[in-house]
Design a protein around this motif. Structure first.
Motif, PDB file in Angstrom:
ATOM      1  N   MET A   1       0.813  -1.180   0.000  1.00  0.00           N
ATOM      2  CA  MET A   1       0.000   0.000   0.000  1.00  0.00           C
ATOM      3  C   MET A   1       0.869   1.261   0.000  1.00  0.00           C
ATOM      4  SD  MET A   1      -3.054  -0.773  -0.212  1.00  0.00           S
ATOM      5  CE  MET A   1      -3.748  -2.358  -0.366  1.00  0.00           C
ATOM      6  N   ILE A   2       1.984   1.199   0.710  1.00  0.00           N
ATOM      7  CA  ILE A   2       2.872   2.358   0.755  1.00  0.00           C
ATOM      8  C   ILE A   2       3.451   2.643  -0.628  1.00  0.00           C
ATOM      9  CG2 ILE A   2       5.067   3.198   1.674  1.00  0.00           C
ATOM     10  CD1 ILE A   2       4.322   1.765   4.300  1.00  0.00           C
ATOM     11  N   GLU A   3       3.816   1.605  -1.355  1.00  0.00           N
ATOM     12  CA  GLU A   3       4.352   1.797  -2.699  1.00  0.00           C
ATOM     13  C   GLU A   3       3.302   2.400  -3.626  1.00  0.00           C
ATOM     14  OE1 GLU A   3       7.489   1.471  -3.688  1.00  0.00           O
ATOM     15  OE2 GLU A   3       7.941   0.994  -1.612  1.00  0.00           O
ATOM     16  N   LEU A   4       2.071   1.963  -3.515  1.00  0.00           N
ATOM     17  CA  LEU A   4       1.014   2.525  -4.341  1.00  0.00           C
ATOM     18  C   LEU A   4       0.739   3.977  -3.957  1.00  0.00           C
ATOM     19  CD1 LEU A   4      -1.430  -0.488  -4.568  1.00  0.00           C
ATOM     20  CD2 LEU A   4       0.086   0.396  -6.329  1.00  0.00           C
ATOM     21  N   TYR A   5       0.798   4.289  -2.671  1.00  0.00           N
ATOM     22  CA  TYR A   5       0.640   5.675  -2.229  1.00  0.00           C
ATOM     23  C   TYR A   5       1.753   6.545  -2.815  1.00  0.00           C
ATOM     24  CZ  TYR A   5       0.300   9.781   0.730  1.00  0.00           C
ATOM     25  OH  TYR A   5       0.186  11.068   1.180  1.00  0.00           O
ATOM     26  N   MET A  11       5.618  10.657  -5.617  1.00  0.00           N
ATOM     27  CA  MET A  11       6.840  10.690  -4.809  1.00  0.00           C
ATOM     28  C   MET A  11       8.048  10.199  -5.604  1.00  0.00           C
ATOM     29  SD  MET A  11       5.989  10.944  -1.247  1.00  0.00           S
ATOM     30  CE  MET A  11       4.417  11.323  -0.535  1.00  0.00           C
ATOM     31  N   TYR A  12       7.825   9.300  -6.532  1.00  0.00           N
ATOM     32  CA  TYR A  12       8.885   8.890  -7.445  1.00  0.00           C
ATOM     33  C   TYR A  12       8.271   8.526  -8.778  1.00  0.00           C
ATOM     34  CZ  TYR A  12       7.573   4.277  -5.615  1.00  0.00           C
ATOM     35  OH  TYR A  12       6.880   3.181  -5.197  1.00  0.00           O
ATOM     36  N   PRO A  60     -10.935   4.153   1.946  1.00  0.00           N
ATOM     37  CA  PRO A  60     -11.729   5.382   1.979  1.00  0.00           C
ATOM     38  C   PRO A  60     -10.919   6.583   1.491  1.00  0.00           C
ATOM     39  CG  PRO A  60     -11.226   4.625   4.204  1.00  0.00           C
ATOM     40  CD  PRO A  60     -10.694   3.594   3.266  1.00  0.00           C
ATOM     41  N   ALA A  61     -11.613   7.610   1.055  1.00  0.00           N
ATOM     42  CA  ALA A  61     -10.964   8.805   0.493  1.00  0.00           C
ATOM     43  C   ALA A  61     -10.086   9.501   1.516  1.00  0.00           C
ATOM     44  CB  ALA A  61     -12.022   9.759  -0.047  1.00  0.00           C
ATOM     45  N   GLU A  62     -10.442   9.474   2.783  1.00  0.00           N
ATOM     46  CA  GLU A  62      -9.648  10.140   3.822  1.00  0.00           C
ATOM     47  C   GLU A  62      -8.256   9.516   3.936  1.00  0.00           C
ATOM     48  OE1 GLU A  62     -12.734   8.643   4.847  1.00  0.00           O
ATOM     49  OE2 GLU A  62     -13.745  10.454   4.159  1.00  0.00           O
ATOM     50  N   VAL A  63      -8.173   8.231   3.743  1.00  0.00           N
ATOM     51  CA  VAL A  63      -6.887   7.531   3.855  1.00  0.00           C
ATOM     52  C   VAL A  63      -6.038   7.793   2.620  1.00  0.00           C
ATOM     53  CG1 VAL A  63      -5.815   5.258   4.024  1.00  0.00           C
ATOM     54  CG2 VAL A  63      -7.868   5.755   5.342  1.00  0.00           C
ATOM     55  N   VAL A  64      -6.616   7.664   1.450  1.00  0.00           N
ATOM     56  CA  VAL A  64      -5.868   7.816   0.207  1.00  0.00           C
ATOM     57  C   VAL A  64      -5.416   9.263   0.004  1.00  0.00           C
ATOM     58  CG1 VAL A  64      -6.021   7.609  -2.299  1.00  0.00           C
ATOM     59  CG2 VAL A  64      -7.005   5.863  -0.846  1.00  0.00           C
TER      60      VAL A  64
END
Length: 72
Positions: A1-5, A11-12, A60-64
């Motif tokens: 999930m961190i990589e997708l974020y 970020m890169y 949820p949108a708040e997290v993304v």
């Protein structure tokens, strides 16, 4: 999930050959939904983008839309 974020928030920069954002205007939830690819090869089914796309799209949108990686 961190990589997708990291990828969706710029970020890169990587070759976007395997990770594509859904371009349709009818997405519910957040605006960073990933387009789901249909795959036939068993090897390709084990890629990160295929395995994690359902979980990412259901967040949820708040997290993304978190302002930073620490807040995510």
């Amino acid at each position: 999930m961190i990589e997708l974020y990291n990828y969706t928030h710029g970020m890169y920069h990587i070759d976007a050959k395997y990770i594509k954002l859904d371009q349709s205007q009818t997405t519910r939830g957040h605006s960073f939904k990933l387009a789901k690819e249909r795959v036939n090869k068993r090897l390709r089914q084990r890629f990160l983008t295929i395995r994690a796309s359902n979980a990412w799209n259901q967040l949820p949108a708040e997290v993304v839309n978190a302002p930073s990686l620490n807040a995510f």
